[in-house]
Design a protein around this motif. Structure first.
Motif, PDB file in Angstrom:
ATOM      1  N   THR A  19       1.643   0.534   8.065  1.00 56.25           N
ATOM      2  CA  THR A  19       1.174  -0.871   8.135  1.00 56.25           C
ATOM      3  C   THR A  19       1.045  -1.465   6.726  1.00 56.25           C
ATOM      4  N   ILE A  20       1.496  -2.693   6.627  1.00 50.35           N
ATOM      5  CA  ILE A  20       1.280  -3.436   5.368  1.00 50.35           C
ATOM      6  C   ILE A  20       0.316  -4.597   5.678  1.00 50.35           C
ATOM      7  N   ALA A  21      -0.458  -5.051   4.616  1.00 47.22           N
ATOM      8  CA  ALA A  21      -1.493  -6.104   4.816  1.00 47.22           C
ATOM      9  C   ALA A  21      -1.054  -7.420   4.157  1.00 47.22           C
ATOM     10  N   TYR A  22      -1.299  -8.501   4.905  1.00 46.47           N
ATOM     11  CA  TYR A  22      -1.035  -9.839   4.362  1.00 46.47           C
ATOM     12  C   TYR A  22      -2.377 -10.588   4.151  1.00 46.47           C
ATOM     13  N   ARG A  23      -2.428 -11.302   3.006  1.00 52.78           N
ATOM     14  CA  ARG A  23      -3.584 -12.197   2.758  1.00 52.78           C
ATOM     15  C   ARG A  23      -3.060 -13.607   2.485  1.00 52.78           C
ATOM     16  N   PHE A  24      -3.772 -14.610   3.098  1.00 48.98           N
ATOM     17  CA  PHE A  24      -3.403 -16.022   2.907  1.00 48.98           C
ATOM     18  C   PHE A  24      -4.612 -16.730   2.252  1.00 48.98           C
ATOM     19  N   VAL A  25      -4.505 -17.126   0.979  1.00 48.65           N
ATOM     20  CA  VAL A  25      -5.637 -17.701   0.213  1.00 48.65           C
ATOM     21  C   VAL A  25      -5.506 -19.229   0.178  1.00 48.65           C
ATOM     22  N   VAL A  26      -6.535 -19.908   0.777  1.00 44.93           N
ATOM     23  CA  VAL A  26      -6.604 -21.379   0.740  1.00 44.93           C
ATOM     24  C   VAL A  26      -7.726 -21.761  -0.244  1.00 44.93           C
ATOM     25  N   THR A  27      -7.382 -22.466  -1.294  1.00 46.74           N
ATOM     26  CA  THR A  27      -8.374 -22.879  -2.321  1.00 46.74           C
ATOM     27  C   THR A  27      -8.558 -24.396  -2.266  1.00 46.74           C
ATOM     28  N   ASN A  28      -9.869 -24.882  -2.177  1.00 46.77           N
ATOM     29  CA  ASN A  28     -10.183 -26.328  -2.151  1.00 46.77           C
ATOM     30  C   ASN A  28     -10.205 -26.829  -3.579  1.00 46.77           C
ATOM     31  N   THR A  29      -9.144 -27.450  -3.954  1.00 44.86           N
ATOM     32  CA  THR A  29      -9.048 -27.996  -5.321  1.00 44.86           C
ATOM     33  C   THR A  29      -9.416 -29.472  -5.380  1.00 44.86           C
ATOM     34  N   GLY A  30      -9.835 -30.038  -4.256  1.00 51.89           N
ATOM     35  CA  GLY A  30     -10.261 -31.440  -4.246  1.00 51.89           C
ATOM     36  C   GLY A  30     -11.765 -31.539  -4.417  1.00 51.89           C
ATOM     37  N   ASN A  31     -12.369 -32.667  -3.904  1.00 54.08           N
ATOM     38  CA  ASN A  31     -13.813 -32.858  -4.088  1.00 54.08           C
ATOM     39  C   ASN A  31     -14.564 -32.977  -2.771  1.00 54.08           C
ATOM     40  N   GLY A  89       0.827  -1.202   0.000  1.00 54.17           N
ATOM     41  CA  GLY A  89       0.000   0.000   0.000  1.00 54.17           C
ATOM     42  C   GLY A  89       0.868   1.263   0.000  1.00 54.17           C
ATOM     43  N   THR A  90       0.606   2.195   0.942  1.00 54.92           N
ATOM     44  CA  THR A  90       1.306   3.498   0.990  1.00 54.92           C
ATOM     45  C   THR A  90       2.376   3.526   2.065  1.00 54.92           C
ATOM     46  N   ALA A  91       2.600   2.259   2.583  1.00 54.15           N
ATOM     47  CA  ALA A  91       3.568   2.230   3.688  1.00 54.15           C
ATOM     48  C   ALA A  91       4.947   2.581   3.149  1.00 54.15           C
ATOM     49  N   ARG A  92       5.581   3.631   3.878  1.00 57.43           N
ATOM     50  CA  ARG A  92       6.920   4.060   3.474  1.00 57.43           C
ATOM     51  C   ARG A  92       7.822   4.271   4.681  1.00 57.43           C
ATOM     52  N   LYS A 112      14.658   0.819   6.575  1.00 58.51           N
ATOM     53  CA  LYS A 112      16.056   0.938   6.183  1.00 58.51           C
ATOM     54  C   LYS A 112      16.467  -0.237   5.331  1.00 58.51           C
ATOM     55  N   ALA A 113      15.930  -1.440   5.703  1.00 54.23           N
ATOM     56  CA  ALA A 113      16.308  -2.621   4.938  1.00 54.23           C
ATOM     57  C   ALA A 113      15.694  -2.595   3.551  1.00 54.23           C
ATOM     58  N   GLY A 114      14.599  -1.907   3.438  1.00 55.94           N
ATOM     59  CA  GLY A 114      13.971  -1.753   2.131  1.00 55.94           C
ATOM     60  C   GLY A 114      13.012  -2.881   1.774  1.00 55.94           C
ATOM     61  N   SER A 115      12.897  -3.906   2.633  1.00 55.47           N
ATOM     62  CA  SER A 115      11.953  -5.006   2.323  1.00 55.47           C
ATOM     63  C   SER A 115      11.726  -5.835   3.573  1.00 55.47           C
ATOM     64  N   VAL A 116      10.614  -6.593   3.461  1.00 55.72           N
ATOM     65  CA  VAL A 116      10.306  -7.554   4.536  1.00 55.72           C
ATOM     66  C   VAL A 116       9.942  -8.889   3.858  1.00 55.72           C
ATOM     67  N   VAL A 158       8.461  -5.081  -0.690  1.00 54.08           N
ATOM     68  CA  VAL A 158       9.472  -4.056  -0.968  1.00 54.08           C
ATOM     69  C   VAL A 158       8.936  -2.722  -0.461  1.00 54.08           C
ATOM     70  N   ILE A 159       9.771  -2.074   0.356  1.00 57.31           N
ATOM     71  CA  ILE A 159       9.374  -0.778   0.914  1.00 57.31           C
ATOM     72  C   ILE A 159      10.058   0.298   0.070  1.00 57.31           C
ATOM     73  N   PRO A 160       9.303   1.115  -0.598  1.00 55.55           N
ATOM     74  CA  PRO A 160       9.924   2.143  -1.453  1.00 55.55           C
ATOM     75  C   PRO A 160      10.813   3.085  -0.605  1.00 55.55           C
ATOM     76  N   ASP A 161      11.968   3.590  -1.235  1.00 55.63           N
ATOM     77  CA  ASP A 161      12.900   4.483  -0.537  1.00 55.63           C
ATOM     78  C   ASP A 161      12.478   5.911  -0.844  1.00 55.63           C
ATOM     79  N   LEU A 162      12.161   6.704   0.183  1.00 56.66           N
ATOM     80  CA  LEU A 162      11.778   8.091  -0.029  1.00 56.66           C
ATOM     81  C   LEU A 162      13.067   8.931  -0.172  1.00 56.66           C
ATOM     82  N   LEU A 163      13.208   9.771  -1.171  1.00 60.58           N
ATOM     83  CA  LEU A 163      14.393  10.619  -1.407  1.00 60.58           C
ATOM     84  C   LEU A 163      14.453  11.747  -0.355  1.00 60.58           C
TER      85      LEU A 163
END
Length: 753
Positions: free
Chosen positions: A623-635, A615-618, A684-688, A714-719
């Motif tokens: 805050t950044i958002a995580y999504r975990f998608v579980v798909t039922n590919t069986g029967n 998002g706009t986290a810099r 500072k690390a630029g990513s998580v 990836v956390i964008p680096d502000l100039l």
């Protein structure tokens, strides 16, 4: 006394024979004298006609004259005799006597004339009256029967009669008889008496026959159509002579072996050569008749005949007629034989002929073949059963020898019939049919068939007498069948082994219905029974043949079903069905149940994907958002799915991962979420970097292995601008990029299942 001219030559011969036997007479004269007491003339009596005796040649056909009416005085000049004879005949003659020697008294005596007589004792026993004319004691007396005539019952003169004469006693050595006639003599028989006699007389075949004793026999001689005959009776003691007529006996018999018509009758007749009736009889509806034996003078050709009786409609040609005749006498008389209604026979004297006409009916015979013909299937069930209509046909053949008419066929079960022809010549056939069909009853069905017997009858030629009908029978058994409607059904599916079927898959059910009964089944349909599916089974549709399914025929019906998640989770869908219909009589028909089960193999599987949205986290604190998608590919449905964090490069703590609390159906997906607040170090690390894994619990089957997925934020680096102005457009571009939420991440997906 009178001396006849006819006796002169005979007297000469007689005297010569007496002289030759004189010496013998001296020795044995006493034998003849022993009969003197019996030689007295008999008193005159009424004539008795003639009678038969028992024993001796031709005894049954010789009738010995009775001279009980002999009158010595009248006979001296010619006593007239009228003698009634058997068969209605009559003999007339004049009897005279002459004494040729001696002084004996002529007369008539009964037989036997003495204990040694042949006639009346050894032969011809029982002759009645006084048949013996005696010479008188030690005398020679001539008896002459002259002007002999015989008339028939109509008073007409007849010829061909045979007059017999014989010694009525037993000739001693000096006794004898000399016979003379206007016709030649022949010998009828030869008797061997206990005493003396004459076995072979002299002069046979001539008009004079001489017979004297000492030859151990007693001849019987006869002449045919004699108008006079005389006997010179020479009695050394006493000698007697008898006269008679020899008849023939004719009997005509009729025998029917069977009557074609009970009213058939014939008349029998014996006709004399003069055309008069000598004997008759009528069968009068009986099987036999006889004229009885008729005593007749053998005076020529007699006609034996049969004729249809007046009042009888008998057709003679309905019979085969055969003649057979027997003659108990030893004779050369030709006897009738062969076929026909009229025969002739010329009997000889002494014949005793019996002729039998045997009538054998010509064959009258019918053959009847009864057949069950067309039938009407009233209830259209293909079976001959109750209520159906059966027609019958009858083939009638005249297999006899006579034409038959008035043909009728009676059938007590099927009723009236009609025939194409009612008159049949020999070997001709016709077809008869029932007017109305016979209706099969429930009792017939219970019995398993209709057993029926018909009778064909017809009349012989010339007869309208119902009792003359000949008949035959013919039977046929028409099998009936008890209706037994029945159906069977076999239910199958195209998913009998469905494998890893999924919800939404379509199962097609097929119902194979067979008519296992013996009647058609109408309006075949499928009735569903127990069904474990959680959805709705479509109605079954059947092929066109289901409207009327014939015995042994099959028809298919189909239905469809869409599997639900519940069905898959349950692992199977079972279904029971029956086939139904109605029989031709409207009764319900149902098959037994048929079941099928769709087995579903569990195939649990899922995919897991981790996504990060910077998002706009810099800056630290963003805050950044995580999504975990579980798909039922069986029967199968998945439950209790959980996400677990693995490697994480962030310096702060990741929030708790929140997942939906609902089962995950096949094909569905569930999204779990978490958030993270950036630290200065992160910026500072630029990513998580972050790695997570997921695990699920399937409703059925073995749980699949957990899956992991990584996200690189990836956390964008502000100039930094220290004392310098950031160009306006750069700031604008940066803001747009941050606002667009450019996600720079590395996704790694791992799908297990």
């Amino acid at each position: 006394m009178r001396t006849s001219e006819k006796g002169r030559s005979a007297g000469t011969t007689l005297r010569r024979r007496i002289a030759q036997l004189a010496s013998t007479a001296l020795a044995l004269g006493g034998i003849g004298l022993a009969g003197l007491a019996a030689a007295a003339p008999a008193a005159a009596a009424d004539p008795e006609g003639c009678s038969y005796g028992e024993g001796g040649p031709h005894a049954e056909t010789i009738c010995w004259l009775d001279f009980s009416a002999f009158d010595q005085a009248d006979a001296a000049d010619g006593q007239h005799f009228t003698i009634p004879l058997p068969g209605g005949y009559q003999a007339d003659f004049d009897l005279t006597w002459d004494t040729l020697s001696g002084s004996g008294s002529p007369g008539a005596r009964s037989a036997p004339t003495w204990s040694g007589s042949v006639f009346g004792r050894d032969v011809y026993v029982g002759v009645t009256g006084r048949p013996a004319l005696t010479s008188g004691a030690s005398s020679t007396t001539r008896y002459t029967l002259s002007d002999i005539s015989v008339t028939d019952p109509n008073g007409e003169d007849v010829t061909g009669y045979s007059m017999l004469t014989m010694d009525a006693e037993a000739m001693g050595p000096i006794e004898g008889i000399t016979w003379n006639s206007d016709q030649p003599f022949y010998q009828v028989g030869d008797l061997v008496p206990t005493g003396y006699g004459c076995a072979v007389p002299d002069g046979l075949g001539t008009t004079e026959v001489i017979c004297y004793g000492g030859q151990n026999g007693a001849p019987i001689v006869a002449a045919t159509d004699a108008t006079w005959i005389s006997a010179d009776v020479d009695g050394g003691g006493v000698q007697d002579v008898v006269f008679g007529f020899e008849f023939t006996k004719l009997e005509l018999r009729k025998v029917f072996t069977e009557l074609v018509d009970p009213a058939d009758a014939v008349d029998l007749s014996i006709t004399t050569p003069a055309g008069t009736n000598a004997g008759s009889a009528s069968t009068d509806g009986a099987l036999s008749a006889t004229t009885d034996d008729q005593t007749l003078l053998p005076v020529g050709e007699f006609t034996l005949a049969e004729a249809v009786s007046d009042g009888s409609d008998m057709v003679a040609d309905n019979y085969t007629s055969s003649w057979s005749c027997e003659n108990s006498a030893e004779s050369d008389t030709e006897l009738p034989s062969g076929e026909g209604v009229t025969k002739t026979v010329t009997p000889a004297p002494g014949d005793a002929i019996v002729c039998t006409i045997t009538n054998t009916p010509k064959v009258r015979s019918l053959a009847l073949v009864k057949e069950a013909g067309d039938w009407t299937d009233v209830n259209d069930d293909g079976l001959l059963d109750a209520g159906d209509l059966q027609h019958y046909t009858f083939t009638v053949t005249n297999d006899g020898e006579l034409e038959l008419h008035g043909l009728e066929v009676t059938d007590p079960l099927a009723g009236a019939t009609t025939c194409e022809a009612t008159t049949l010549a020999p070997d001709e056939s016709t077809v008869c049919r029932t007017v109305e069909p016979y209706e099969i009853t429930p009792a017939d069905v219970t019995a398993g068939g209709v057993e029926n017997t018909a009778t064909a009858s017809a009349l012989p030629p010339g007869s309208e007498n119902p009792e003359a009908r000949i008949s035959t029978t013919g039977s046929v058994t028409t099998p009936t069948t008890t209706p037994a409607p029945a159906l069977s059904v076999v239910k199958t599916s195209d998913h009998a082994e469905a494998g890893a079927a999924k919800p939404g898959d379509v199962v097609t059910y097929t119902f194979t219905v067979e008519n296992t009964g013996n009647v058609p089944v109408l309006d075949v349909a499928i009735a569903e029974g127990e069904f474990t599916g959680t959805g709705e089974l479509s109605p079954a549709t059947c092929e066109e043949g289901a409207a009327r399914l014939l015995p042994e025929a099959t028809v298919e019906c189909t239905a469809t079903y869409v599997l639900t998640q519940e069905d898959v989770d349950a692992g199977s869908v079972s279904n029971t069905a029956t086939a139904t219909g109605t029989d031709p009589d409207g009764g319900d028909v149902a098959s037994g149940e048929s079941s099928t089960e769709v087995e579903i193999v569990a195939d649990p599987a899922f995919t897991f994907e981790k996504l990060v949205d910077v998002g706009t986290a810099r800056s630290a604190g963003d805050t950044i958002a995580y999504r975990f998608v579980v798909t039922n590919t069986g029967n199968v449905t998945l439950t209790d799915y959980a996400v677990t964090e693995g490697t994480f490069t962030g310096t702060n703590d990741l929030s708790a991962i929140v997942c939906p609390d609902e089962p995950l159906a096949a094909g569905d997906e569930a999204v779990c979420t978490a958030s993270y607040v950036l630290s200065a170090a992160d910026v500072k690390a630029g990513s998580v970097d972050n790695t997570a894994s997921a695990a699920v619990v399937p409703a059925r089957g073995e749980a699949p292995a957990s899956a992991s997925s990584s996200a690189h934020a990836v956390i964008p680096d502000l100039l930094a601008v220290t004392g310098a102005l950031v160009p306006w457009f750069a700031a604008t571009i940066g803001a747009l990029l941050l606002g667009a939420g450019v996600l720079l991440s590395i996704r790694r997906r791992s799908e297990l299942g």
